[in-house]
Design a protein around this motif. Structure first.
Motif: not given
Length: 279
Positions: A169-176, A206-207, A209-223, A259-262
């Motif tokens: 999220s763009e918020s990571v660039l502003l959160n000091a 920030y603006d 559309p349809g980019a609401a997301f909370t927390g952190t999600v990590t997907l770990l794909d194996p070999q 990701g589509q909103a990025a």
């Protein structure tokens, strides 16, 4: 840690793993083929625990590789895994955290979506602020060890051992919250990471559309042929490792929507650079 202390801690760990799986002493003993009094004696340190006991219980309880390694270390067994660098930090690592580190070390690719910069991408000052302001503030000595762990975890990315796709999220660039100087160094570190051939970094405005997301999600794909994808979900006050296929599918879909909103990687880099200049 003395051998006797190891035995006591090993018994406590075996009990914790059994209870965590909702098994009584009798039920777990039945799975192994033991009398229930035998397991009770092992858990309460009244009988010396050997490798054969740990192997039998690990099979019966369906323990993961990381959990088995943890038990083997308490036994003093040489695993032959020279890459298991986190063994020396076992006193400050939870079993779940050890499992996460093992999954990261064995992953082919990692995809993460976050409202805060994830641990694999944190510069030292930002990492320290994140750790000390978490819901579970560690003792000062433990905090330093946990910072070392976080730095070493990042080597799977900086060494090119894994592909990392990060959507932030763009918020990571502003959160000091970490302080002005630490944020500046963090922004520069993001720019440096984005130059690595195995890293894709995109920012969601920030603006968007349809980019609401909370927390952190990590997907770990194996070999290939090395297991199933695992999701690591972080939220205020806790975290979980999840492997249910339907849950993984849902999180993968959520990450795709986010990701589509990025912005593109080039545009994201421009946004980070401008924020760094303005800070």
């Amino acid at each position: 840690m003395r051998p006797a202390a190891n035995q006591k801690k090993l018994g406590e760990e075996l009990r914790r793993l059994r209870v965590e799986r909702g098994l009584t002493v009798e039920a777990a003993s039945t799975r192994v083929g033991w009398d229930k009094s035998k397991l009770s004696r092992l858990e309460t340190n009244k009988t010396l625990i050997g490798k054969q006991h740990v192997d039998a219980l690990a099979e019966a309880l369906g323990l993961t590789s990381a959990m088995r390694l943890r038990l083997d270390r308490l036994l003093g067994v040489e695993t032959g895994e020279s890459g298991i660098w986190w063994g020396r930090y076992q006193d400050v690592l939870s079993p779940q955290y050890e499992e996460l580190i093992l999954l990261e070390s064995q992953a082919a690719s990692i995809e993460v979506a976050a409202m805060l910069i994830p641990g694999l991408m944190q510069a030292p000052g930002y990492a320290q602020a994140t750790l000390l302001q978490s819901a579970f503030v560690p003792d000062p000595e433990d905090a330093e060890m946990l910072l070392d762990v976080r730095r070493q975890r990042q080597q799977v990315v900086t060494a090119g051992a894994v592909s990392l796709l990060a959507t932030l999220s763009e918020s990571v660039l502003l959160n000091a919250f970490c302080g002005r100087v630490a944020l500046q160094r963090q922004l520069q570190y993001l720019l440096d990471l984005g130059q690595l051939p195995n890293v894709s970094l995109r920012i969601v405005p920030y603006d968007a559309p349809g980019a609401a997301f909370t927390g952190t999600v990590t997907l770990l794909d194996p070999q290939p042929d090395a297991g199933a994808t695992v999701a690591y979900v972080e939220y205020e006050g806790g975290s979980q490792l999840l492997s249910d296929p339907r849950t993984i599918k849902r999180y993968r879909r959520n990450l795709a929507y986010f990701g589509q909103a990025a912005c593109s990687e080039a545009e994201s880099r421009r946004m980070i650079s401008e924020r760094l200049e303005d800070s």
